[in-house]
Design a protein around this motif. Structure first.
Motif, PDB file in Angstrom:
ATOM      1  N   UNK A 130      -6.879  24.873  21.116  1.00 32.32           N
ATOM      2  CA  UNK A 130      -6.781  25.581  22.397  1.00 32.32           C
ATOM      3  C   UNK A 130      -5.410  25.434  23.038  1.00 32.32           C
ATOM      4  N   UNK A 131      -4.589  24.523  22.516  1.00 33.23           N
ATOM      5  CA  UNK A 131      -3.235  24.316  23.048  1.00 33.23           C
ATOM      6  C   UNK A 131      -2.177  25.081  22.250  1.00 33.23           C
ATOM      7  N   UNK A 132      -2.593  25.829  21.217  1.00 29.73           N
ATOM      8  CA  UNK A 132      -1.637  26.593  20.408  1.00 29.73           C
ATOM      9  C   UNK A 132      -0.978  27.703  21.232  1.00 29.73           C
ATOM     10  N   UNK A 133       0.157  28.188  20.752  1.00 23.49           N
ATOM     11  CA  UNK A 133       0.948  29.233  21.418  1.00 23.49           C
ATOM     12  C   UNK A 133       0.115  30.446  21.814  1.00 23.49           C
ATOM     13  N   UNK A 134      -0.875  30.757  21.023  1.00 23.39           N
ATOM     14  CA  UNK A 134      -1.690  31.948  21.249  1.00 23.39           C
ATOM     15  C   UNK A 134      -2.351  31.925  22.621  1.00 23.39           C
ATOM     16  N   UNK A 135      -2.619  30.743  23.108  1.00 21.95           N
ATOM     17  CA  UNK A 135      -3.314  30.579  24.380  1.00 21.95           C
ATOM     18  C   UNK A 135      -2.366  30.111  25.488  1.00 21.95           C
ATOM     19  N   UNK A 136      -1.079  30.219  25.248  1.00 23.00           N
ATOM     20  CA  UNK A 136      -0.069  29.773  26.199  1.00 23.00           C
ATOM     21  C   UNK A 136       0.788  30.960  26.632  1.00 23.00           C
ATOM     22  N   UNK A 137       1.047  31.048  27.898  1.00 21.57           N
ATOM     23  CA  UNK A 137       1.887  32.140  28.402  1.00 21.57           C
ATOM     24  C   UNK A 137       3.367  31.839  28.253  1.00 21.57           C
ATOM     25  N   UNK A 138       3.723  30.568  28.061  1.00 23.01           N
ATOM     26  CA  UNK A 138       5.141  30.215  28.025  1.00 23.01           C
ATOM     27  C   UNK A 138       5.693  29.964  26.617  1.00 23.01           C
ATOM     28  N   UNK A 139       4.881  30.213  25.578  1.00 19.22           N
ATOM     29  CA  UNK A 139       5.347  30.022  24.199  1.00 19.22           C
ATOM     30  C   UNK A 139       4.953  31.215  23.350  1.00 19.22           C
ATOM     31  N   UNK A 140       5.862  31.589  22.466  1.00 17.76           N
ATOM     32  CA  UNK A 140       5.592  32.656  21.503  1.00 17.76           C
ATOM     33  C   UNK A 140       6.337  32.292  20.220  1.00 17.76           C
TER      34      UNK A 140
END
Length: 162
Positions: A130-140
């Motif tokens: 759940x902490x992967x980039x896919x679920x983060x607005x500040x990482x791609x």
């Protein structure tokens, strides 16, 4: 990268996933393929789908790729997921065998495919994922991948012209 993404899943390119061929590709192209596959699986089936499908057989390579492209948080997360698998004496090959033993075209969830003994492990993996980039607005990770490809462009051209 766009060309690879557009053509990667065409039938005439399925042979690229054969390990003997895959490891002959220039590392930059392998890294692009691994990130595209990782992202595709995460979007379609989540982390458990990634791990149990043929893309999961390249888990160690995907971890190394995340390190090379400097996607540090996702690198650490995927390493933690690999540690959970190891702690439970499970490999992605084991998961793949279970998937391959299912009846063709059957639709099962992770626990139905692998058994209830995998339930706790699956929950632990999903919690970390759940902490992967896919679920983060500040990482791609594609930003990382573009920078990596751009930085290694001359090496890639050199490899392709051999």
């Amino acid at each position: 990268m766009e060309e690879i993404a557009l053509n990667l899943y065409k039938e005439e390119n399925y042979h690229l996933y054969e390990k003997a061929i895959f490891y002959k590709l220039p590392i930059v192209i392998r890294d692009v393929i691994l990130i595209i596959n990782f992202d595709t699986e995460l979007n379609m089936q989540g982390i458990l789908g990634f791990l149990e499908n043929s893309t999961g057989l390249f888990l160690d390579d995907t971890i190394e790729t995340l390190e090379r492209i400097q996607a540090e948080e996702d690198y650490k997360i995927l390493k933690a997921i690999r540690s959970i698998l190891q702690k439970n004496n499970v490999s992605t090959s084991d998961l793949r065998v279970n998937v391959d033993s299912q009846e063709e075209y059957s639709v099962n969830n992770f626990i139905e495919t692998h058994g209830s003994e995998y339930d706790e492990m699956a929950d632990e993996i999903c919690k970390i994922a759940d902490r992967l980039y896919l679920y983060s607005e500040d990482r791609n990770i594609f930003d990382n991948l573009v920078r990596y490809v751009d930085t290694n462009k001359s090496y890639l051209i050199e490899e392709l012209t051999k």
